[in-house]
Design a protein around this motif. Structure first.
Motif, PDB file in Angstrom:
ATOM      1  N   GLY A 133      31.632  42.971  31.476  1.00 52.47           N
ATOM      2  CA  GLY A 133      32.214  43.803  32.528  1.00 52.47           C
ATOM      3  C   GLY A 133      31.925  43.261  33.920  1.00 52.47           C
ATOM      4  N   VAL A 134      30.702  42.805  34.149  1.00 54.83           N
ATOM      5  CA  VAL A 134      30.341  42.214  35.448  1.00 54.83           C
ATOM      6  C   VAL A 134      31.155  40.949  35.682  1.00 54.83           C
ATOM      7  CG1 VAL A 134      28.461  41.066  36.697  1.00 54.83           C
ATOM      8  CG2 VAL A 134      28.053  43.245  35.553  1.00 54.83           C
ATOM      9  N   TRP A 135      31.277  40.125  34.659  1.00 52.19           N
ATOM     10  CA  TRP A 135      32.042  38.880  34.783  1.00 52.19           C
ATOM     11  C   TRP A 135      33.515  39.167  35.100  1.00 52.19           C
ATOM     12  CZ3 TRP A 135      35.798  36.569  31.480  1.00 52.19           C
ATOM     13  CH2 TRP A 135      36.116  35.257  31.814  1.00 52.19           C
ATOM     14  N   LEU A 136      34.129  40.152  34.400  1.00 53.44           N
ATOM     15  CA  LEU A 136      35.529  40.505  34.648  1.00 53.44           C
ATOM     16  C   LEU A 136      35.708  41.099  36.048  1.00 53.44           C
ATOM     17  CD1 LEU A 136      36.560  42.028  31.208  1.00 53.44           C
ATOM     18  CD2 LEU A 136      37.374  39.885  32.215  1.00 53.44           C
ATOM     19  N   ALA A 137      34.792  41.941  36.475  1.00 50.62           N
ATOM     20  CA  ALA A 137      34.883  42.532  37.811  1.00 50.62           C
ATOM     21  C   ALA A 137      34.758  41.459  38.884  1.00 50.62           C
ATOM     22  CB  ALA A 137      33.796  43.591  37.988  1.00 50.62           C
ATOM     23  N   ARG A 138      33.837  40.531  38.680  1.00 50.96           N
ATOM     24  CA  ARG A 138      33.644  39.440  39.647  1.00 50.96           C
ATOM     25  C   ARG A 138      34.902  38.572  39.752  1.00 50.96           C
ATOM     26  NH1 ARG A 138      29.347  34.662  38.837  1.00 50.96           N
ATOM     27  NH2 ARG A 138      29.835  33.523  40.721  1.00 50.96           N
ATOM     28  N   ALA A 139      35.499  38.261  38.609  1.00 50.61           N
ATOM     29  CA  ALA A 139      36.735  37.469  38.608  1.00 50.61           C
ATOM     30  C   ALA A 139      37.856  38.228  39.300  1.00 50.61           C
ATOM     31  CB  ALA A 139      37.117  37.105  37.183  1.00 50.61           C
ATOM     32  N   SER A 140      37.942  39.522  39.076  1.00 56.87           N
ATOM     33  CA  SER A 140      38.985  40.335  39.697  1.00 56.87           C
ATOM     34  C   SER A 140      38.801  40.389  41.220  1.00 56.87           C
ATOM     35  CB  SER A 140      38.945  41.742  39.122  1.00 56.87           C
ATOM     36  OG  SER A 140      39.865  42.581  39.769  1.00 56.87           O
ATOM     37  N   PHE A 141      37.571  40.549  41.683  1.00 58.40           N
ATOM     38  CA  PHE A 141      37.313  40.587  43.124  1.00 58.40           C
ATOM     39  C   PHE A 141      37.617  39.243  43.776  1.00 58.40           C
ATOM     40  CE2 PHE A 141      34.143  44.149  42.191  1.00 58.40           C
ATOM     41  CZ  PHE A 141      35.072  45.120  42.503  1.00 58.40           C
ATOM     42  N   ARG A 142      37.327  38.152  43.092  1.00 59.29           N
ATOM     43  CA  ARG A 142      37.635  36.819  43.638  1.00 59.29           C
ATOM     44  C   ARG A 142      39.135  36.632  43.793  1.00 59.29           C
ATOM     45  NH1 ARG A 142      33.648  32.391  40.819  1.00 59.29           N
ATOM     46  NH2 ARG A 142      31.777  33.030  41.919  1.00 59.29           N
ATOM     47  N   ARG A 143      39.908  37.066  42.795  1.00 61.85           N
ATOM     48  CA  ARG A 143      41.371  36.939  42.886  1.00 61.85           C
ATOM     49  C   ARG A 143      41.930  37.774  44.040  1.00 61.85           C
ATOM     50  NH1 ARG A 143      42.952  38.889  37.717  1.00 61.85           N
ATOM     51  NH2 ARG A 143      41.140  38.148  36.636  1.00 61.85           N
ATOM     52  N   ARG A 144      41.379  38.947  44.272  1.00 65.51           N
ATOM     53  CA  ARG A 144      41.853  39.817  45.341  1.00 65.51           C
ATOM     54  C   ARG A 144      41.532  39.217  46.708  1.00 65.51           C
ATOM     55  NH1 ARG A 144      40.421  45.945  43.385  1.00 65.51           N
ATOM     56  NH2 ARG A 144      41.748  45.899  41.547  1.00 65.51           N
ATOM     57  N   ARG A 145      40.390  38.558  46.817  1.00 62.20           N
ATOM     58  CA  ARG A 145      40.006  37.942  48.091  1.00 62.20           C
ATOM     59  C   ARG A 145      40.926  36.786  48.444  1.00 62.20           C
ATOM     60  NH1 ARG A 145      34.006  36.648  47.756  1.00 62.20           N
ATOM     61  NH2 ARG A 145      33.639  38.707  46.945  1.00 62.20           N
ATOM     62  N   ARG A 146      41.341  36.031  47.442  1.00 62.32           N
ATOM     63  CA  ARG A 146      42.240  34.878  47.669  1.00 62.32           C
ATOM     64  C   ARG A 146      43.626  35.322  48.054  1.00 62.32           C
ATOM     65  NH1 ARG A 146      40.703  31.634  42.291  1.00 62.32           N
ATOM     66  NH2 ARG A 146      38.514  31.295  42.779  1.00 62.32           N
ATOM     67  N   ALA A 147      44.056  36.462  47.565  1.00 62.13           N
ATOM     68  CA  ALA A 147      45.438  36.911  47.804  1.00 62.13           C
ATOM     69  C   ALA A 147      45.633  37.483  49.190  1.00 62.13           C
ATOM     70  CB  ALA A 147      45.819  37.952  46.779  1.00 62.13           C
TER      71      ALA A 147
END
Length: 136
Positions: free
Chosen positions: A122-136
């Motif tokens: 869950g932490v790994w998926l949340a971290r990946a999701s936050f990284r994608r949102r920051r790039r967009a």
């Protein structure tokens, strides 16, 4: 059609046949006379899982088996056995499943490790999701 009706009738009546018509064990629903012993018994009963209900402790379950286990706990406490000895005997008889706090072993390791792995995922998926949102 009659066979189907008979099968449904048999299946519907099986829960009614789950408990016997025997009276409850002598100490299943009666507290010990010594309040200190009853406290020990209650504390132990809250940590033991009903093998029939599976989601309730033997202190909370109305199943006949839970009543028998309550009577056994009270009888042994009244005889002077320690809660740890009674707990060990029940675990030896019914397996680690009877305890709400199973020891760490090869059999119970998945119960202890799975929540940690799911949390890490869950932490790994949340971290990946936050990284994608920051790039967009």
């Amino acid at each position: 059609m009659r066979l189907l009706l008979l099968l449904l009738l048999v299946l519907a009546s099986t829960p009614a046949l789950a408990d016997s018509n025997l009276p409850p064990a002598p100490l299943a629903n009666v507290q010990l006379k010594d309040p200190a012993q009853e406290r020990q018994a209650q504390a132990l009963m809250l940590t033991l899982r009903c093998v029939v209900c599976q989601g309730q402790s033997i202190a909370d379950s109305n199943a006949e088996m839970a009543g028998d286990m309550r009577a056994l706990v009270r009888t042994r406490i009244a005889a002077g056995q320690s809660p740890e000895t009674i707990r060990a005997w029940l675990i030896a008889r019914y397996g680690d499943y009877v305890s709400y706090d199973p020891p760490l072993s090869a059999v119970t390791a998945p119960l202890w490790i799975a929540p940690l792995l799911l949390l890490a995922l869950g932490v790994w998926l949340a971290r990946a999701s936050f990284r994608r949102r920051r790039r967009a």
